[in-house]
Every structure is written in C-alpha cells, then in structure tokens.
Design a protein around this motif. Sequence first.
Motif, PDB file in Angstrom:
ATOM      1  N   GLU A  14     -27.755  -3.702  13.684  1.00 43.20           N
ATOM      2  CA  GLU A  14     -26.553  -3.266  13.510  1.00 43.20           C
ATOM      3  C   GLU A  14     -25.793  -3.282  12.371  1.00 43.20           C
ATOM      4  O   GLU A  14     -25.843  -4.662  11.800  1.00 43.20           O
ATOM      5  N   GLY A  15     -25.243  -2.176  11.574  1.00 47.35           N
ATOM      6  CA  GLY A  15     -24.518  -2.619  10.290  1.00 47.35           C
ATOM      7  C   GLY A  15     -25.436  -2.095   9.135  1.00 47.35           C
ATOM      8  O   GLY A  15     -24.905  -1.671   8.228  1.00 47.35           O
ATOM      9  N   ASP A  16     -26.741  -1.910   9.317  1.00 49.90           N
ATOM     10  CA  ASP A  16     -28.031  -1.396   8.474  1.00 49.90           C
ATOM     11  C   ASP A  16     -27.637   0.049   8.568  1.00 49.90           C
ATOM     12  O   ASP A  16     -27.072   0.684   9.566  1.00 49.90           O
ATOM     13  N   SER A  17     -28.319   0.602   7.613  1.00 51.08           N
ATOM     14  CA  SER A  17     -28.495   2.186   7.808  1.00 51.08           C
ATOM     15  C   SER A  17     -29.711   2.447   8.394  1.00 51.08           C
ATOM     16  O   SER A  17     -30.578   1.773   8.201  1.00 51.08           O
ATOM     17  N   ARG A  60     -20.224   9.377   8.271  1.00 49.04           N
ATOM     18  CA  ARG A  60     -21.295   8.265   8.160  1.00 49.04           C
ATOM     19  C   ARG A  60     -22.938   8.931   8.146  1.00 49.04           C
ATOM     20  O   ARG A  60     -23.811   8.110   7.953  1.00 49.04           O
ATOM     21  N   ALA A  77     -25.061   5.853   8.016  1.00 50.02           N
ATOM     22  CA  ALA A  77     -24.553   4.585   7.445  1.00 50.02           C
ATOM     23  C   ALA A  77     -23.809   3.634   8.508  1.00 50.02           C
ATOM     24  O   ALA A  77     -23.527   4.050   9.587  1.00 50.02           O
ATOM     25  N   ASP A  78     -24.035   2.237   8.166  1.00 49.36           N
ATOM     26  CA  ASP A  78     -23.253   1.285   9.057  1.00 49.36           C
ATOM     27  C   ASP A  78     -23.608   1.627  10.725  1.00 49.36           C
ATOM     28  O   ASP A  78     -22.649   1.831  11.532  1.00 49.36           O
ATOM     29  N   THR A  79     -24.741   1.451  10.925  1.00 53.71           N
ATOM     30  CA  THR A  79     -25.339   1.974  12.453  1.00 53.71           C
ATOM     31  C   THR A  79     -24.610   0.961  13.481  1.00 53.71           C
ATOM     32  O   THR A  79     -24.310  -0.294  13.134  1.00 53.71           O
ATOM     33  N   GLN A  80     -24.112   1.603  14.379  1.00 53.99           N
ATOM     34  CA  GLN A  80     -23.347   1.246  15.438  1.00 53.99           C
ATOM     35  C   GLN A  80     -24.220   1.083  17.031  1.00 53.99           C
ATOM     36  O   GLN A  80     -25.012   2.001  17.004  1.00 53.99           O
ATOM     37  N   ASP A  83     -24.798   4.348  18.374  1.00 56.09           N
ATOM     38  CA  ASP A  83     -25.477   5.400  17.693  1.00 56.09           C
ATOM     39  C   ASP A  83     -26.946   5.438  18.515  1.00 56.09           C
ATOM     40  O   ASP A  83     -27.836   6.334  18.179  1.00 56.09           O
TER      41      ASP A  83
END
Lengths: 110, 113
Positions: A14-17, A60, A77-80, A83
């Motif tokens: 989480e938070g990474d691309s 994103r 971007a900023d994977t949640q 996703d």
Amino acid sequence: GEDVEQSLFLSVREGDSSVINCTYTDSSSTYLYWYKQEPGAGLQLLTYIFSNMDMKQDQRLTVLLNKKDKHLSLRIADTQTGDSAIYFCAETPRDDKIIFGKGTRLHILP
Amino acid sequence: KAGVTQTPRYLIKTRGQQVTLSCSPISGHRSVSWYQQTPGQGLQFLFEYFSETQRNKGNFPGRFSGRQFSNSRSEMNVSTLELGDSALYLCASSGGDRGETQYFGPGTRLLVL
C-alpha cells in the motif's frame, strides 16, 4: 504470439506504485484498453490510449505504449486497498473484435 | 445515464437444458457484444450485434446464439447446456462506431450441474 499476454499476479505494498505490463498482438490495433474487475462485478473501463500516443495520464493512472515492441503498461501511483482487483489489457485488432488478456490479479499488502 | 443491465444475475441449470440471458445496453447505444469469462480461458468474445444484425462472431459452437431487438436490447441463448458452459457471461454496449469504447454490465453467472 496470438494471445494478449499479461502476468497473472502482482503483489504491491500500500502506498507504492503498481506497474502492470501487457504484450499485445496486432500492431494495427487502434485502441488499447485497461479494464478493472472487482470480485463479483463486471468490467469497468479504467482508461484507454490511441495507438498514435506514447503516454496518457489520468490522475493516479499512467499508461505507456511502446508500439515497436507491442508493449502496454499501466502504472497506478500510491496504490490503495481499493485498487485490489483483476486488471485486463485489451486490444482492437483490424477485425474490430476486442481481444482481452487473461488479467493480472493485483494484491495489496498492508 | 443508467449503465448496462443484465438479467438474471445468477442462474443454475442442468446439462441438456437451454438458457436465455438478457442484456439492456446504455440508452442510445446500438452495439451489444457478449463475452464468456471462465478461470481457464479468460474472456472470450462470443458475438456482436449492431442494429439487429450480427456484425461479428467468435469461435463458439452453434449452440450459442443471440439476437438483438429494435430497441437494442439483446438476448443470448445457449442450447443443450454442457458442464463447461458454466461461466460468467458479460454483455457490453457501445455507440457502434468501430473501435468505440465498450461499457460492461455486471454479468450473469451461469452454473451448469
């Protein structure tokens, strides 16, 4: 090859691309798509790119297209956690049918 | 605009039976395509209808058929069901111009016992 190829599984914190890759088959495909499928749901169009473009950005999401190598990628971007889904790459070869890859399952690690 | 709707959402049938699935496209869309999704084969194109005519067809046996009505609603029929027909059947609609973006319904999940 005759199939749209995608890796079957991707795990990202989480938070990474996240980067999901796809190799398509027909250099004459006019449109290339990324669809998202959540459990129990149909396919949701995420974004698409015309074959005369190299890149498209939408919030994103960033799509990169390499026509020479017939390679398409989707960067999130900023994977949640929201996703988490299966992502399908698709092309429209000259006979106008849409051909889908088998999908990449994106798993989000806490 | 309302999205693509499909009925029923879930269906259980036995081998040898036949089944009819329905799809209502987005208002104003004239093209309806059908896909079969299975874990092993992924998404496979069945056929496309445009203005009540089949415009494209995938590589499925004749047991799979479809039609489109004047209001663009579409039905697909599978006769003499086999276990391997168990799948999620997805319908997608578009305006009809070549290469136009397709919008998908939630699908009908068919289980053949």
